[in-house]
Scaffold this active site. Structure first.
Site, PDB file in Angstrom:
ATOM      1  N   GLU A 144      -2.327 -37.002 -48.248  1.00 42.58           N
ATOM      2  CA  GLU A 144      -3.717 -36.674 -47.943  1.00 42.58           C
ATOM      3  C   GLU A 144      -3.788 -35.359 -47.190  1.00 42.58           C
ATOM      4  OE1 GLU A 144      -2.890 -39.753 -45.883  1.00 42.58           O
ATOM      5  OE2 GLU A 144      -2.626 -40.799 -47.784  1.00 42.58           O
ATOM      6  N   GLY A 145      -4.933 -34.724 -47.283  1.00 46.85           N
ATOM      7  CA  GLY A 145      -5.170 -33.493 -46.541  1.00 46.85           C
ATOM      8  C   GLY A 145      -6.636 -33.388 -46.200  1.00 46.85           C
ATOM      9  N   GLY A 146      -7.037 -32.250 -45.652  1.00 43.40           N
ATOM     10  CA  GLY A 146      -8.427 -32.069 -45.293  1.00 43.40           C
ATOM     11  C   GLY A 146      -9.347 -32.107 -46.495  1.00 43.40           C
ATOM     12  N   PHE A 147      -8.850 -31.699 -47.642  1.00 48.50           N
ATOM     13  CA  PHE A 147      -9.652 -31.671 -48.865  1.00 48.50           C
ATOM     14  C   PHE A 147      -9.861 -33.080 -49.396  1.00 48.50           C
ATOM     15  CE2 PHE A 147     -10.461 -31.095 -53.349  1.00 48.50           C
ATOM     16  CZ  PHE A 147     -11.206 -29.934 -53.415  1.00 48.50           C
ATOM     17  N   GLY A 148      -8.833 -33.894 -49.343  1.00 50.90           N
ATOM     18  CA  GLY A 148      -8.897 -35.247 -49.886  1.00 50.90           C
ATOM     19  C   GLY A 148      -7.506 -35.751 -50.206  1.00 50.90           C
ATOM     20  N   VAL A 150      -4.167 -36.373 -52.764  1.00 53.15           N
ATOM     21  CA  VAL A 150      -3.411 -35.661 -53.796  1.00 53.15           C
ATOM     22  C   VAL A 150      -2.618 -36.688 -54.595  1.00 53.15           C
ATOM     23  CG1 VAL A 150      -1.730 -33.850 -54.291  1.00 53.15           C
ATOM     24  CG2 VAL A 150      -3.231 -33.647 -52.298  1.00 53.15           C
ATOM     25  N   LYS A 174      -5.629 -32.727 -56.794  1.00 50.21           N
ATOM     26  CA  LYS A 174      -6.253 -32.833 -55.473  1.00 50.21           C
ATOM     27  C   LYS A 174      -7.724 -33.196 -55.649  1.00 50.21           C
ATOM     28  CE  LYS A 174      -5.412 -29.416 -52.512  1.00 50.21           C
ATOM     29  NZ  LYS A 174      -5.604 -28.277 -51.584  1.00 50.21           N
ATOM     30  N   ASP A 269      -4.249 -19.741 -42.616  1.00 51.93           N
ATOM     31  CA  ASP A 269      -3.840 -21.125 -42.330  1.00 51.93           C
ATOM     32  C   ASP A 269      -2.356 -21.310 -42.642  1.00 51.93           C
ATOM     33  OD1 ASP A 269      -4.372 -23.630 -41.326  1.00 51.93           O
ATOM     34  OD2 ASP A 269      -5.013 -24.460 -43.247  1.00 51.93           O
TER      35      ASP A 269
END
EC number: 2.7.11.1
Length: 490
Positions: A144-148, A150, A174, A269
């Site tokens: 998972e990441g800030g976008f959603g 994977v 993603k 980033d």
């Protein structure tokens, strides 16, 4: 029956007929409402499928995603502006912290005006990606990441249709979490930058999906996951030569963005979780959601809200909001230090005075007699002495408080080029024996062991965790063992 009686009867029949007709209409309306309610329920059920997937797969995204929050420029200059811990977004204490998703949702975007379509990008349908990832099942989840979330999937090499797992082209899909911390704006940035920028050290964007409120991105699959995983999650350490290879590849990626791209880009980033590794440990930069165009010719910086990850953001950028390519150079210095030491940029589990990696390391960086105290004890002497000295000097330059003194990324590349091939291993020299003795002496004297200890005579690497009890999130969490150091045995 008289005339009046007939008239009354006719009126009564007419009234009865009207009432019956009203009842029939009422029944028809009720039936139609039931049908509409049923259809609405079905639509809700279908819509909840995606929500359910996010609930199942991303329930912890609020606590352990690695993303970027914004800092109001009204708080610049305040020493208390940043109090977040490792891999937590830069954000203010006194003012309201907003997510980039909030910024994205202020107005409905006009897709045709914002989205630059590049001929080499494939447009996938949502159903194709759903099938390619085997219905977004948990077994396909990479992280998972800030976008959603994977997911791992398989599609045709020359098309968009899903194929049997293990065949065709392996991809990482993603998905945009509607409740996540990144939004449509970052999704657009990913496409508009990675769709235009092609380089061996940038992750390849295969295509995208946009249907209704669905936003997905399709990347080449990176089998060895992120640098963060290998530095902080693996039981075996990355060999020195592999660390230097990764550092060189990441430096080449930044150098391309700053100095070779047709329109220079500031990455903004740069951190270990955004450096992905292919099967040969070639580094590729990912996640361009926060990238910005470099300042136009004649301008010194870009003024913007402070966005990035605490522990990696350059101090002058945090204080003023002035963004330059040298901000990325500082972040590179932090990552270089993490690779050198095996420590996270921020770790509150460390003893007092060692929470902030950069501040703890500064006194050792330019001292030739003390620099060895920075080295990851898990390497056990399997590192180049000359290489380690070069890296500490380079890290010191990149981390200079004066941004003008920091080198260009092209200069960093030239320094790093020979380092993966140096063979003067410390373990084979008298130097290493002296270093070990000094290290043990320093450790026994301080009681903290400089953040490392021993078990059965062997160095022990401290397990690190984020404030939420996890070691930080990464888009890839494969269980692939790191390569063994030369001469190491299991």
């Amino acid at each position: 029956m008289g005339f009046d009686s007939v008239k009354v009867m006719e009126n009564w029949q007419s009234k009865t007929s009207n009432e019956n007709e009203k009842k029939k209409k009422k029944r028809r309306r009720k039936k139609n409402n039931n049908v509409r309610n049923s259809e609405h329920y079905e639509e809700e059920a279908n819509g909840c499928w995606v929500k359910f997937r996010y609930i199942v797969c991303c329930a912890s995204s609020t606590s352990d995603v690695e993303t970027s929050l914004t800092l109001s420029t009204s708080t610049v200059g305040s020493q208390s502006a940043i109090v977040q811990s490792n891999d937590q977004p830069v954000g203010p204490v006194s003012s309201t912290t907003t997510t980039s998703n909030a910024e994205s949702s202020l107005s409905t975007p006009i897709i045709s005006e914002e989205l630059n379509i590049y001929s080499h990008l494939k447009k996938f349908s949502f159903i194709d990606l759903k099938l390619a990832t085997r219905n977004f099942r948990p077994e396909s989840l990479l992280g998972e990441g800030g976008f959603g979330c994977v997911f791992k999937g398989w599609v045709e090499e020359n098309g968009t249709a899903p194929v049997k797992p293990g065949t065709g082209l392996t991809v990482a899909v993603k998905t945009l979490n509607p409740d996540g911390l990144q939004g449509h704006k970052e999704w657009l940035a990913e496409i508009n930058y990675l769709g235009n920028l092609l380089h061996p050290n940038l992750v390849k964007l295969v295509g995208y999906c946009i249907e209704d409120d669905q936003r997905l991105l399709v990347y080449e699959f990176m089998p060895r996951g992120s640098l963060e995983n290998h530095l902080f999650r693996r039981s075996l350490p990355l060999p020195w030569s592999i660390r230097m290879k990764i550092a060189l590849g990441a430096a080449k990626g930044l150098s391309f963005l700053h100095e070779e791209a047709l329109k220079p880009v500031i990455y903004r980033d740069f951190k270990t979780s955004n450096i992905l590794l292919d099967g040969e440990y070639n580094a590729k930069l990912s996640d361009f959601g926060l990238a910005k165009d470099a300042p136009d010719e004649g301008k010194t910086h870009v003024s913007t809200r402070v966005m990035g990850t605490y522990g990696y953001a350059a101090p002058e950028y945090v204080m003023t909001g002035h963004l330059t390519s040298k901000s990325d150079v500082y972040s590179f210095g932090v990552v270089l230090l993490e690779m050198l030491t095996g420590r996270r940029s921020m770790d509150k589990n460390r003893p007092n005075g060692e929470h902030n990696l950069v501040e703890w390391a500064r006194p050792h960086l330019l001292d030739k007699r003390r620099f060895y105290r920075l080295l990851d004890p898990r390497l056990e002497g399997h590192f180049s002495v000359k290489g380690a000295q070069k890296v500490t000097q380079l890290a010191a330059q990149c981390l200079s408080r004066d941004s003008k003194i920091r080198p260009k990324m092209s200069e960093v590349v030239e320094v790093l080029k020979p380092l993966p091939h140096l063979k003067d291993m410390a373990s084979a020299s008298y130097y290493f024996q002296t270093m070990q003795a000094e290290r043990l002496k320093a450790g026994s004297g301080s009681g903290s062991g400089r953040g490392f200890g021993s078990r059965n005579g062997q160095p022990v690497f401290r397990t690190l965790s984020s404030p939420h009890g996890q070691a930080g999130s990464s888009p890839y969490r494969h269980q692939i063992p790191s390569p063994k150091p030369k001469g190491a045995t299991t």
